[in-house]
Design a protein around this motif. Structure first.
Motif, PDB file in Angstrom:
ATOM      1  N   GLU A   1     -15.352  19.549  11.306  1.00  0.00           N
ATOM      2  CA  GLU A   1     -16.080  18.320  11.010  1.00  0.00           C
ATOM      3  C   GLU A   1     -17.519  18.658  10.655  1.00  0.00           C
ATOM      4  N   MET A   2     -17.947  18.143   9.544  1.00  0.00           N
ATOM      5  CA  MET A   2     -19.321  18.425   9.147  1.00  0.00           C
ATOM      6  C   MET A   2     -20.035  17.119   8.861  1.00  0.00           C
ATOM      7  N   ASP A   3     -21.309  17.270   8.688  1.00  0.00           N
ATOM      8  CA  ASP A   3     -22.097  16.074   8.478  1.00  0.00           C
ATOM      9  C   ASP A   3     -22.100  15.678   7.007  1.00  0.00           C
ATOM     10  N   THR A   4     -20.932  15.688   6.410  1.00  0.00           N
ATOM     11  CA  THR A   4     -20.863  15.294   5.008  1.00  0.00           C
ATOM     12  C   THR A   4     -20.051  14.030   4.869  1.00  0.00           C
ATOM     13  N   ILE A   5     -20.197  13.411   3.741  1.00  0.00           N
ATOM     14  CA  ILE A   5     -19.457  12.173   3.497  1.00  0.00           C
ATOM     15  C   ILE A   5     -18.050  12.510   3.036  1.00  0.00           C
ATOM     16  N   VAL A   6     -17.097  11.874   3.648  1.00  0.00           N
ATOM     17  CA  VAL A   6     -15.701  12.145   3.318  1.00  0.00           C
ATOM     18  C   VAL A   6     -15.284  11.255   2.153  1.00  0.00           C
ATOM     19  N   ARG A   7     -14.780  11.877   1.126  1.00  0.00           N
ATOM     20  CA  ARG A   7     -14.328  11.106  -0.036  1.00  0.00           C
ATOM     21  C   ARG A   7     -12.868  11.402  -0.309  1.00  0.00           C
ATOM     22  N   ALA A   8     -12.145  10.393  -0.707  1.00  0.00           N
ATOM     23  CA  ALA A   8     -10.771  10.628  -1.134  1.00  0.00           C
ATOM     24  C   ALA A   8     -10.798  11.275  -2.506  1.00  0.00           C
ATOM     25  N   ARG A   9      -9.901  12.207  -2.708  1.00  0.00           N
ATOM     26  CA  ARG A   9      -9.821  12.812  -4.034  1.00  0.00           C
ATOM     27  C   ARG A   9      -9.161  11.827  -4.989  1.00  0.00           C
ATOM     28  N   PRO A  10      -9.434  11.970  -6.286  1.00  0.00           N
ATOM     29  CA  PRO A  10      -8.756  11.108  -7.256  1.00  0.00           C
ATOM     30  C   PRO A  10      -7.247  11.323  -7.143  1.00  0.00           C
ATOM     31  N   ASP A  11      -6.523  10.260  -7.095  1.00  0.00           N
ATOM     32  CA  ASP A  11      -5.081  10.355  -6.892  1.00  0.00           C
ATOM     33  C   ASP A  11      -4.362  10.213  -8.237  1.00  0.00           C
ATOM     34  N   PRO A  12      -3.772  11.315  -8.722  1.00  0.00           N
ATOM     35  CA  PRO A  12      -3.102  11.234 -10.032  1.00  0.00           C
ATOM     36  C   PRO A  12      -1.965  10.212 -10.051  1.00  0.00           C
ATOM     37  N   ASN A  13      -1.364   9.991  -8.890  1.00  0.00           N
ATOM     38  CA  ASN A  13      -0.291   9.003  -8.852  1.00  0.00           C
ATOM     39  C   ASN A  13      -0.791   7.607  -9.218  1.00  0.00           C
ATOM     40  N   LEU A  14      -2.041   7.354  -8.888  1.00  0.00           N
ATOM     41  CA  LEU A  14      -2.612   6.052  -9.223  1.00  0.00           C
ATOM     42  C   LEU A  14      -3.231   6.058 -10.614  1.00  0.00           C
ATOM     43  N   LEU A  15      -3.911   7.153 -10.924  1.00  0.00           N
ATOM     44  CA  LEU A  15      -4.701   7.160 -12.155  1.00  0.00           C
ATOM     45  C   LEU A  15      -3.847   7.402 -13.391  1.00  0.00           C
ATOM     46  N   TYR A  16      -2.719   8.101 -13.241  1.00  0.00           N
ATOM     47  CA  TYR A  16      -1.914   8.397 -14.417  1.00  0.00           C
ATOM     48  C   TYR A  16      -0.689   7.498 -14.533  1.00  0.00           C
ATOM     49  N   ASP A  17      -0.713   6.421 -13.815  1.00  0.00           N
ATOM     50  CA  ASP A  17       0.408   5.494 -13.904  1.00  0.00           C
ATOM     51  C   ASP A  17      -0.065   4.214 -14.588  1.00  0.00           C
ATOM     52  N   ASP A  18       0.556   3.913 -15.694  1.00  0.00           N
ATOM     53  CA  ASP A  18       0.103   2.757 -16.456  1.00  0.00           C
ATOM     54  C   ASP A  18       0.328   1.429 -15.731  1.00  0.00           C
ATOM     55  N   ARG A  19       1.274   1.430 -14.806  1.00  0.00           N
ATOM     56  CA  ARG A  19       1.521   0.176 -14.081  1.00  0.00           C
ATOM     57  C   ARG A  19       0.299  -0.255 -13.295  1.00  0.00           C
ATOM     58  N   VAL A  20      -0.449   0.749 -12.801  1.00  0.00           N
ATOM     59  CA  VAL A  20      -1.644   0.423 -12.023  1.00  0.00           C
ATOM     60  C   VAL A  20      -2.652  -0.300 -12.900  1.00  0.00           C
ATOM     61  N   LEU A  21      -2.846   0.245 -14.100  1.00  0.00           N
ATOM     62  CA  LEU A  21      -3.771  -0.389 -15.035  1.00  0.00           C
ATOM     63  C   LEU A  21      -3.305  -1.805 -15.374  1.00  0.00           C
ATOM     64  N   GLN A  22      -2.015  -1.935 -15.620  1.00  0.00           N
ATOM     65  CA  GLN A  22      -1.508  -3.268 -15.963  1.00  0.00           C
ATOM     66  C   GLN A  22      -1.691  -4.255 -14.812  1.00  0.00           C
ATOM     67  N   SER A  23      -1.468  -3.774 -13.599  1.00  0.00           N
ATOM     68  CA  SER A  23      -1.662  -4.661 -12.435  1.00  0.00           C
ATOM     69  C   SER A  23      -3.123  -5.069 -12.294  1.00  0.00           C
ATOM     70  N   LEU A  24      -4.010  -4.106 -12.500  1.00  0.00           N
ATOM     71  CA  LEU A  24      -5.435  -4.425 -12.423  1.00  0.00           C
ATOM     72  C   LEU A  24      -5.787  -5.501 -13.447  1.00  0.00           C
ATOM     73  N   LEU A  25      -5.245  -5.351 -14.658  1.00  0.00           N
ATOM     74  CA  LEU A  25      -5.532  -6.326 -15.709  1.00  0.00           C
ATOM     75  C   LEU A  25      -4.963  -7.696 -15.355  1.00  0.00           C
ATOM     76  N   THR A  26      -3.829  -7.684 -14.681  1.00  0.00           N
ATOM     77  CA  THR A  26      -3.209  -8.963 -14.321  1.00  0.00           C
ATOM     78  C   THR A  26      -4.004  -9.701 -13.248  1.00  0.00           C
ATOM     79  N   ILE A  27      -4.486  -8.955 -12.258  1.00  0.00           N
ATOM     80  CA  ILE A  27      -5.100  -9.659 -11.118  1.00  0.00           C
ATOM     81  C   ILE A  27      -6.610  -9.827 -11.236  1.00  0.00           C
ATOM     82  N   GLU A  28      -7.245  -9.186 -12.210  1.00  0.00           N
ATOM     83  CA  GLU A  28      -8.708  -9.178 -12.192  1.00  0.00           C
ATOM     84  C   GLU A  28      -9.314 -10.580 -12.292  1.00  0.00           C
TER      85      GLU A  28
END
Lengths: 298, 173
Positions: free
Chosen positions: A7-34
């Protein structure tokens, strides 16, 4: 068995998730609900009596400065502005309570997006102690109620990666482009003219403005002028004309901000003759919430 | 929390002043003049009561008194162990409250400071009659409940007092 504590005194960030970013359904869902997360109305006309557009800009600028100073994640500021606009679209608010509302919105957005959220006490200090932590916590409840606890709003930032991965962009410029896009998005959030625009449009317009601003389109034929706009419009199902208009508006806002920034800088230099203040301003680049638009070349 | 504003400010500045760099002094500003704290409190009370009232109407449940009020929904009291473990967030069962609290107070493992407070902290789980099968003898009211839409989790329960973070010690053991 040895136990290792990493454990260090750094900020914990989630890595970019290819399952989310490379799936077009995610983009379409975002467009639907925005659309669900847009403010209900243009509230200066119908709801607010005490508050005027320039006051929104004042509180937005302050919020952006706080987020930048506290090195908040990029989404925190646009998300906080989304809360602020949605609240103002339903509750008539006094001018003198607007800063409190801004602080509450940052408080909530930061809790949703960060591993180490802003504290109530810190936010109160940034209001120069004009509000008390207890008041912040009380109003948090009111704001939550009025937002119907729908905090996970879609922001323009959600679209950046989805859009960028579909463009033929030079690998070595990606970070720079991303930073510029984030700056444009933050800029849009300070401007009420964009408050009713869908986040996808702001994101698309910001990507277009960033690419044009960095003159990347001269190196790649497919990123040239109308080609770029058409490609972008297709990605987020936006009308080409609307997108062009949006990009132009973003560029106008940028120009105004640059002019304003220069004017203030001159004023400061006249007042202080290169005192410690101008040094402090130069240091601001290091935060992750980008406000410094002065280094963008058009 | 009843710290006077003045004391509060001084303490904060001591603790957090180092976080504030030179330019923070510029950012740290009051934008729209002095805040009328009394007015603010009144506005808060008005909006807060409004939202409580809305919730009361919507669920025909008085959340402040923790009691159902007449309306189209029928509320039934359930025991903790009658709902799935997923919803458990308490360590004390109503019937056993006293014993457990005493034990906890002795062992020092209880998060609360006084037994008086602790007795209040068991969970009351409420649910809609038609949506959860309950044993007949526990039924206070008849069936009913107008089923208007798909149910949310919030339809089934409400945490009324305190919430505990550890789920290990579930009731009924």
């Amino acid at each position: 068995m040895e136990l290792l504590c990493l454990e260090m005194d750094t900020i914990v960030r989630a890595r970019p998730d290819p399952n989310l970013l490379y799936d077009d359904r995610v983009l379409q869902s975002l467009l639907t609900i925005e659309e669900r997360f847009l403010p209900q109305c243009s509230y200066f006309k119908c709801i607010q009596k005490d508050i005027q557009p320039f006051m929104r800009r004042m509180v937005a600028t302050w919020m952006l400065e706080v987020c930048e100073e506290q090195k908040c994640e990029e989404e925190v500021f646009p998300l906080a502005m989304n809360y602020l606009d949605r609240f103002l679209a339903v509750v008539p608010t006094r001018k003198c309570n607007l800063q409190l509302l801004g602080a509450v919105c940052m408080f909530l957005a930061s809790k949703l997006k960060e591993t180490r959220p802003l504290t109530a006490e810190k936010l109160c200090i940034y209001t120069d102690n004009s509000i008390r932590p207890q008041e912040l916590l009380e109003w948090e409840l009111v704001v939550l109620g009025k937002l119907k606890w729908n905090l996970a709003a879609v922001t323009p930032n959600d679209f950046i990666e989805h859009i960028m991965r579909k463009l033929p962009l030079p690998e070595d410029k990606l970070d720079l482009i991303r930073k510029h896009v984030q700056t444009f998005i933050a800029l849009c959030a300070t401007d009420f003219n964009f408050a009713m625009s869908p986040p996808s449009m702001i994101a698309t317009g910001s990507v277009a403005a960033a690419i044009c601003g960095l003159q990347l389109n001269s190196t790649n034929r497919s990123l040239w002028g109308d080609n770029l706009t058409e490609l972008l419009a297709k990605i987020t199902n936006t009308e080409v004309d609307v997108l062009k208009e949006c990009q132009e508006q973003i560029e106008r806002v940028l120009m105004n901000n640059l002019r304003e920034g220069r004017r203030q800088q001159q004023k400061q230099q006249q007042q202080e003759q290169g005192g410690p203040r101008s040094k402090a301003l130069d240091d601001q680049d290091q935060s992750s919430t980008p406000t410094d638009v002065r280094d963008i070349n058009l | 929390m009843s710290v006077t504003p003045a004391a509060c400010d001084v303490g904060l500045l001591d603790r957090q002043e180092e976080d504030f760099k030179p330019q923070a002094a510029v950012i740290r500003r009051n934008l729209f003049g002095p805040v009328d704290h009394q007015q603010l409190q009144q506005d808060f009370q008005r909006l807060f009561c409004m939202s409580v009232e809305n919730a009361k109407q919507r669920w025909n449940f008085d959340f402040q008194r923790d009691q159902p009020v007449p309306g189209c929904l029928e509320w039934e009291k359930l025991r903790c162990q009658d709902v799935p473990a997923f919803y458990h967030s308490c360590v004390v069962r109503p019937g056993m409250a006293k014993q457990v609290v005493e034990a906890a107070a002795g062992g020092g493992s209880c998060a609360c400071s006084s037994p008086a407070k602790a007795t209040e902290k068991y969970l009351e789980l409420w649910t809609r009659g038609t949506l959860r099968g309950t044993k007949p003898e526990k039924r206070k009211a008849g069936l009913l409940g107008v089923k208007r839409r798909q149910a949310n989790i919030t339809d089934f329960f409400r945490v009324s007092k305190r919430r505990f973070l550890h789920h290990k010690a579930s009731p009924g053991q």
